[in-house]
Design a protein around this motif. Structure first.
Motif, PDB file in Angstrom:
ATOM      1  N   LEU A  64       0.818  -1.214   0.000  1.00 56.05           N
ATOM      2  CA  LEU A  64       0.000   0.000   0.000  1.00 56.05           C
ATOM      3  C   LEU A  64       0.850   1.262   0.000  1.00 56.05           C
ATOM      4  N   TYR A  90       1.899   1.765  -3.515  1.00 53.38           N
ATOM      5  CA  TYR A  90       0.761   2.257  -4.304  1.00 53.38           C
ATOM      6  C   TYR A  90       0.498   3.733  -4.014  1.00 53.38           C
ATOM      7  N   ILE A 115      -6.457   3.172 -10.756  1.00 53.04           N
ATOM      8  CA  ILE A 115      -5.931   1.939 -10.162  1.00 53.04           C
ATOM      9  C   ILE A 115      -5.473   0.985 -11.263  1.00 53.04           C
ATOM     10  N   ILE A 159      -4.907  -3.575  -2.270  1.00 47.88           N
ATOM     11  CA  ILE A 159      -5.620  -2.355  -2.636  1.00 47.88           C
ATOM     12  C   ILE A 159      -7.126  -2.565  -2.517  1.00 47.88           C
ATOM     13  N   TYR A 213      -9.719  -0.459  -0.026  1.00 44.40           N
ATOM     14  CA  TYR A 213     -10.865   0.339  -0.457  1.00 44.40           C
ATOM     15  C   TYR A 213     -12.189  -0.245   0.032  1.00 44.40           C
ATOM     16  N   THR A 241     -12.660  -0.332  -6.792  1.00 43.47           N
ATOM     17  CA  THR A 241     -12.007  -1.586  -7.197  1.00 43.47           C
ATOM     18  C   THR A 241     -12.991  -2.703  -7.533  1.00 43.47           C
TER      19      THR A 241
END
Length: 277
Positions: free
Chosen positions: A104, A107, A126, A150, A154, A168
């Protein structure tokens, strides 16, 4: 200077800086051309704005001798809340939490480098990140793991009402190539077991190595499961032992006659060694 007092903040960033960036005036002019405004003549403020503009790539622009730490207080807070929830609600293992944190942070760094906010992204952003991971040569399994982290983040953010929709939901996980597991021949297994019993500087070391390898062979345990197995699990010459595996899930595994005998032989030797130290 008065304007260079630390810790210094800009947007959600806070910095503690030590040292000197020799070319900060040149970088400052470049940042001003990009729309940045400054309140001081300090190189610390330049470093902070440079990180906001270029992320970690700003390090390539600095000439000097320095050390600093930058924290995004907002992102750091929500990331820690997510990780704490994985521990409390799902009993996530330490290695799992470390992997989530690492994936994370990578990211989030990419998001800020590309001028995106972690709680204000769209599905396409994303997907662009996953494409960037592909171009960087990351394996399918690595990309799938990153996307999994990810997605969990979320999903948690949506449940906590930090975001109004989960970006996502419609993103497909990269399909992993299915490979048949590699196996050892009977001859190779016998050589491995014999080698373990012959390896070690002393008789006690060879006894320990042989015992560990025979347990692995008899039970199919992972190495990490074996080395973290408490001694109490094998006391009393049991036919079955309780093993704690991935996700801290427990299971019972059987011991064969040879592994039981080796455990019985090794434990008294282990106790004598421990008394010496």
């Amino acid at each position: 200077s008065e304007g260079g007092k630390q810790p210094m903040s800009y947007k959600d960033y806070w910095i503690c800086f030590n040292g000197e960036v020799y070319n900060f005036d040149e970088i400052k002019k470049e940042l001003i051309d990009l729309g940045h405004q400054f309140k001081s003549t300090s190189d610390t403020e330049v470093v902070l704005h440079a990180y906001d503009q270029w992320g970690r790539d700003c390090l390539g622009k600095f000439i000097g001798m320095f050390a600093f730490i930058i924290i995004n207080t907002k992102t750091n807070k929500i990331l820690n809340l997510f990780l704490d929830a994985q521990i409390v609600e799902f009993d996530a293992a330490e290695n799992t939490i470390s992997a989530y944190r690492r994936d994370l942070i990578g990211y989030i760094d990419w998001l800020y480098k590309n001028k995106n906010s972690v709680l204000e992204v769209k599905r396409e952003t994303i997907e662009d990140y996953i494409i960037a991971c592909t171009k960087a040569g990351l394996a399918v399994s690595t990309r799938a793991r990153k996307l999994s982290a990810i997605k969990k983040f979320y999903s948690f953010s949506y449940d906590e009402n930090w975001i109004t929709s989960n970006p996502t939901l419609k993103i497909k996980t990269p399909s992993r190539q299915k490979l048949l597991p590699k196996t050892l021949t009977t001859l190779e297994v016998n050589k491995l077991l014999k080698f373990a019993g012959d390896t070690g500087q002393t008789h006690n070391e060879r006894l320990r190595n042989n015992c560990m390898m025979q347990i692995l062979y008899a039970t199919g345990m992972r190495v990490t499961e074996l080395v973290s197995l408490p001694v109490s699990a094998v006391l009393g010459n049991p036919n079955m032992i309780l093993v704690k595996g991935k996700g801290r899930k427990e299971r019972m595994v059987p011991l064969n006659t040879l592994s039981q005998k080796l455990i019985t032989d090794w434990l008294p030797v282990r106790d004598k060694i421990n008394k010496l130290y």
